[in-house]
Structures are given as C-alpha cells and as structure tokens.
Design a protein around this motif. Structure first.
Motif, mmCIF file in Angstrom:
data_model
loop_
_atom_site.group_PDB
_atom_site.id
_atom_site.type_symbol
_atom_site.label_atom_id
_atom_site.label_comp_id
_atom_site.label_asym_id
_atom_site.label_seq_id
_atom_site.Cartn_x
_atom_site.Cartn_y
_atom_site.Cartn_z
ATOM 1 N N CYS A 132 0.848 -1.197 0.000
ATOM 2 C CA CYS A 132 0.000 0.000 0.000
ATOM 3 C C CYS A 132 0.886 1.250 0.000
ATOM 4 O O CYS A 132 1.841 1.340 0.788
ATOM 5 C CB CYS A 132 -0.928 -0.002 1.207
ATOM 6 N N LEU A 133 0.574 2.158 -0.869
ATOM 7 C CA LEU A 133 1.371 3.379 -1.043
ATOM 8 C C LEU A 133 0.684 4.502 -0.284
ATOM 9 O O LEU A 133 -0.341 5.023 -0.719
ATOM 10 C CB LEU A 133 1.506 3.708 -2.533
ATOM 11 N N ALA A 134 1.226 4.860 0.855
ATOM 12 C CA ALA A 134 0.545 5.764 1.780
ATOM 13 C C ALA A 134 1.109 7.174 1.705
ATOM 14 O O ALA A 134 2.327 7.373 1.581
ATOM 15 C CB ALA A 134 0.642 5.246 3.212
ATOM 16 N N TYR A 135 0.205 8.117 1.817
ATOM 17 C CA TYR A 135 0.595 9.529 1.911
ATOM 18 C C TYR A 135 1.121 9.785 3.325
ATOM 19 O O TYR A 135 0.511 9.400 4.315
ATOM 20 C CB TYR A 135 -0.617 10.419 1.631
ATOM 21 N N LYS A 136 2.260 10.473 3.405
ATOM 22 C CA LYS A 136 2.827 10.805 4.709
ATOM 23 C C LYS A 136 3.014 12.315 4.787
ATOM 24 O O LYS A 136 3.902 12.881 4.151
ATOM 25 C CB LYS A 136 4.164 10.099 4.935
ATOM 26 N N GLY A 137 2.151 12.968 5.562
ATOM 27 C CA GLY A 137 2.256 14.401 5.761
ATOM 28 C C GLY A 137 2.897 14.716 7.101
ATOM 29 O O GLY A 137 3.590 13.874 7.689
ATOM 30 N N VAL A 138 2.644 15.927 7.590
ATOM 31 C CA VAL A 138 3.255 16.339 8.862
ATOM 32 C C VAL A 138 2.726 15.517 10.030
ATOM 33 O O VAL A 138 3.380 15.400 11.068
ATOM 34 C CB VAL A 138 3.006 17.838 9.116
ATOM 35 N N GLY A 139 1.541 14.909 9.868
ATOM 36 C CA GLY A 139 0.971 14.100 10.933
ATOM 37 C C GLY A 139 1.378 12.644 10.878
ATOM 38 O O GLY A 139 0.870 11.822 11.646
ATOM 39 N N GLY A 140 2.281 12.280 9.968
ATOM 40 C CA GLY A 140 2.709 10.889 9.829
ATOM 41 C C GLY A 140 1.907 10.186 8.746
ATOM 42 O O GLY A 140 1.039 10.773 8.096
ATOM 43 N N ASN A 151 3.645 13.721 -1.510
ATOM 44 C CA ASN A 151 3.071 14.190 -2.774
ATOM 45 C C ASN A 151 2.139 13.123 -3.321
ATOM 46 O O ASN A 151 2.579 12.025 -3.703
ATOM 47 C CB ASN A 151 4.192 14.501 -3.775
ATOM 48 N N ALA A 152 0.856 13.426 -3.349
ATOM 49 C CA ALA A 152 -0.150 12.444 -3.749
ATOM 50 C C ALA A 152 0.001 12.028 -5.213
ATOM 51 O O ALA A 152 -0.187 10.857 -5.565
ATOM 52 C CB ALA A 152 -1.547 13.014 -3.513
ATOM 53 N N GLU A 153 0.358 12.981 -6.072
ATOM 54 C CA GLU A 153 0.468 12.653 -7.499
ATOM 55 C C GLU A 153 1.614 11.677 -7.745
ATOM 56 O O GLU A 153 1.522 10.816 -8.632
ATOM 57 C CB GLU A 153 0.661 13.931 -8.310
ATOM 58 N N ALA A 154 2.687 11.779 -6.973
ATOM 59 C CA ALA A 154 3.797 10.828 -7.107
ATOM 60 C C ALA A 154 3.349 9.419 -6.736
ATOM 61 O O ALA A 154 3.749 8.431 -7.371
ATOM 62 C CB ALA A 154 4.963 11.260 -6.227
ATOM 63 N N LEU A 155 2.485 9.305 -5.725
ATOM 64 C CA LEU A 155 1.978 7.997 -5.306
ATOM 65 C C LEU A 155 1.045 7.406 -6.361
ATOM 66 O O LEU A 155 1.076 6.196 -6.623
ATOM 67 C CB LEU A 155 1.252 8.132 -3.962
ATOM 68 N N ALA A 191 1.457 3.901 -8.402
ATOM 69 C CA ALA A 191 0.420 2.870 -8.491
ATOM 70 C C ALA A 191 0.161 2.487 -9.946
ATOM 71 O O ALA A 191 -0.003 1.308 -10.271
ATOM 72 C CB ALA A 191 -0.865 3.370 -7.834
ATOM 73 N N MET A 192 0.155 3.463 -10.821
ATOM 74 C CA MET A 192 -0.080 3.182 -12.242
ATOM 75 C C MET A 192 1.058 2.362 -12.835
ATOM 76 O O MET A 192 0.858 1.598 -13.787
ATOM 77 C CB MET A 192 -0.261 4.485 -13.009
ATOM 78 N N SER A 193 2.250 2.504 -12.268
ATOM 79 C CA SER A 193 3.390 1.726 -12.764
ATOM 80 C C SER A 193 3.399 0.300 -12.218
ATOM 81 O O SER A 193 4.246 -0.507 -12.611
ATOM 82 C CB SER A 193 4.695 2.427 -12.394
ATOM 83 N N GLY A 194 2.479 -0.017 -11.284
ATOM 84 C CA GLY A 194 2.373 -1.372 -10.754
ATOM 85 C C GLY A 194 3.026 -1.588 -9.409
ATOM 86 O O GLY A 194 3.195 -2.727 -8.963
ATOM 87 N N LEU A 195 3.378 -0.493 -8.703
ATOM 88 C CA LEU A 195 4.103 -0.643 -7.440
ATOM 89 C C LEU A 195 3.191 -1.034 -6.284
ATOM 90 O O LEU A 195 3.638 -1.687 -5.337
ATOM 91 C CB LEU A 195 4.835 0.662 -7.111
ATOM 92 N N VAL A 214 -3.270 2.478 -3.948
ATOM 93 C CA VAL A 214 -3.433 3.825 -3.392
ATOM 94 C C VAL A 214 -4.892 4.067 -3.017
ATOM 95 O O VAL A 214 -5.795 3.402 -3.512
ATOM 96 C CB VAL A 214 -2.960 4.922 -4.377
ATOM 97 N N PHE A 215 -5.066 5.065 -2.143
ATOM 98 C CA PHE A 215 -6.398 5.383 -1.625
ATOM 99 C C PHE A 215 -6.504 6.909 -1.521
ATOM 100 O O PHE A 215 -5.930 7.513 -0.610
ATOM 101 C CB PHE A 215 -6.571 4.732 -0.252
#
Length: 339
Positions: free
Chosen positions: A222-230, A257-261, A265-269, A272-273
């Motif tokens: 799972c490719l998770a967004y990590k902001g200032v809150g973790g 960066n959400a767009e990087a995630l 995901a589109m590359s098959g890694l 995402v949510f």
C-alpha cells in the motif's frame, strides 16, 4: 464713511486670501494623499505580478509611471522594497514586511470603493487564492482562463501549498481547504464533498491478487501519503451503520506528494487510496487503474471531510472576492464535475 468702507474691503480681501490659502492647502493635501495611495496600489500589484509592465497594463498607465511611484515610495520609507533584475521582480525582506502592514488597508479601501460605487459588473483588482498543491494544479488553475474571460480586469494570484496557512496573516482572500473546519474567524462555504477510491494497476493485481476485504490490505503493498501528521490510516465501512474498520497499511513507498503515489500505483508498485478528484477518469476507462472494494466506502478519517472555501470576514465584504467564490462553486458543481 469712506475709510470705514475701505477698511471693510481690506478685511474682506484678507478673509478671501485666507480662505483661498486654506482651500489650496486642502487641495494639495488631498492630492498628496491620492498620490500616496496610488504608489501603494502600484507597489502591491507589482508584488503580486512580479512585473512593472503587467502592473502598468492593469492600471493602464506607462510602466515608467509605476517605476517612478515605487521608487518614490522606497525613498520615503528609506528601504529597498524590490529586488530588480532582467528576469523578475521580487520583494525584499523589508518589502514583504511592508506589504503585510499595508495590505489590509488597501483591501478595506477597495471594499469601500466597491460598496459606494455599487457597480455589480465592475469586478477588477487582485484576488489572492491559496489551495493544496494537487487540487490547485488539477482543478483550480484550469478555471482561471474562464474566470479571466468573465472578469477581464481581474488579476488572480494563486499560491499552491499543502501547509495549513493562516489566511489573515498571509493576506489570502480565498483559501481552498480540504478537511473539517475548526472554530476560527474565517467564513467558510462548502465547495463539495469528497469521495475516496481504492485502486491499483491491472499488472499489480495480476501479480498480487485482488483484496476482497479491507483487512486483506495488510498483506498488500500500500502506497501511503505521509504528511506532517505521519502516514495516513485508511478507514472503511461496508454500509453507514456498519462498524468502522481502521487499517494501518504498509508498503514500499511513502510520499508527501499524492500525485507521485498515483504515478507509482499506475506503474504497478502498489495500491493507493485517494479522493476521486486526484484521478483522471481516462485512467479507469483505459484500464490503467482498477477500482477495488466497490462495496465499501472509506476515507483517511472516520468521517469523510469536505472541501471548503474560506475567507476572512473583512475579505468577504469585497465584491470581487464574493464574485470569485461564487464562480468557483458554480464551476466545480454539486456533485463535483470530476465525479
């Protein structure tokens, strides 16, 4: 008798001269104030556009006039307000401090002028908008062209950042805020609700299988967004009355960066949510991404957060700020056009 008349005439002349001098003083005082205000308006617009030429076009005056007024202002305050070079004009530290002090005064004067003039179609001047990076790039910036077509005398300054700014401190007219509103001195109007989608590429699902439940995500990448809150936690419900399932996900890639995630995901890694506004519909139509757990609803919070447009109360007195706010709400729509 003749002497008395002559004395009265002299007295009248003296009174007339005093009155003329007073009128001249008031006139020149008014003229000085008007010129001072014009210098500050030019200064604020150059700060917004980064260009003396663009400021001159906006006010329909020669660029040399703008340069002369700003130079006179710098001489008056005894500080250099702009760094100037052949490529750009930007504020000095002193210029930034000075702009913070005068910005609210100019806004209040503009608001008063709009209110007295009462010209409903005369929407002009500068409107400062702040938005999250991805949302601003994908859905706010593309609307600027239509906004300019509707109000050609309007100047939009769009700042993109994922940090929660203080709109009052930053002098922002409209802040696009994703999340639940806290008590503040800001006035909020709901732009739209958010709907989240869980997805992955067909290639990833062919290799790792399709998760049938939220709990199955624990064994997936799972490719998770990590902001200032973790790192974010993912929340799911099968129906409104069902208990909430909170999943701590793991995977090989995290980012602020959400767009990087999404690209990963589109590359098959992995999976995402994210809200639907972050995805292109073509990605699902072409099969580059496949929606997962369609029978479940979810969010990164227990209760999905909407998107609001926030403005300080004094900014909403401005007709141009109200006009831009109304335009954004109409343009996004309900439900939003991306859904």
């Amino acid at each position: 008798m003749v002497g008395s008349c002559s004395e009265r005439n002299n007295q009248c002349k003296r009174q007339f001269i005093v009155a003329v001098k007073a009128m001249n003083y008031r006139f020149f005082l008014f003229l000085e104030l008007a010129m001072h205000l014009k210098a500050h308006r030019y200064f604020a617009m150059v700060a917004a556009t980064g260009s003396f030429a663009a400021t001159a076009r906006h006010f329909q005056v020669p660029a040399s006039s703008v340069s002369r007024f700003v130079a006179a202002l710098e001489q008056e305050v005894g500080q250099q307000l702009f760094y100037r070079n052949t490529r750009a004009v930007r504020l000095t530290d002193a210029g930034e401090r000075y702009l913070r002090h005068i910005r609210e005064v100019i806004d209040l004067l503009d608001s008063a002028t709009e209110d007295v003039a009462g010209k409903g179609n005369d929407i002009r001047g500068l409107v400062r908008i702040n938005a999250p990076v991805a949302l601003g790039r994908l859905h706010i910036a593309p609307l600027v062209k239509d906004l300019h077509s509707l109000y050609p005398d309007l100047v939009v300054e769009l700042t993109l950042t994922d940090l929660f700014i203080d709109p009052v401190q930053e002098g922002t007219d409209i802040t696009v805020r994703v999340g639940h509103l806290e008590d503040s001195n800001l006035i909020g109007r709901k732009l739209c609700d958010q709907r989240y989608v869980l997805c992955a590429s067909a290639d990833y699902l062919a290799r790792r299988g399709v998760p049938a439940t939220p709990d199955a995500l624990k064994s997936h990448s799972c490719l998770a967004y990590k902001g200032v809150g973790g790192p974010q936690r993912w929340h799911f419900r099968q129906h409104p009355d069902a208990p909430l399932q909170v999943i701590d996900v793991n995977g090989p890639f995290r980012s602020n960066n959400a767009e990087a995630l999404v690209e990963a995901a589109m590359s098959g890694l992995g999976i995402v949510f994210f809200p639907t506004w972050l995805f292109s519909k073509d990605s699902f139509r072409a099969g580059a991404l496949v929606e997962l757990l369609p029978g479940w609803t979810g969010s990164i919070e227990a209760n999905p957060s909407p998107i609001h447009l926030l403005s300080p109360e004094n900014r909403l007195r401005s007709r141009k700020v109200r006009a831009v706010t109304d335009f954004l709400i109409r343009a996004i729509g309900s439900p939003p056009y991306w859904d």
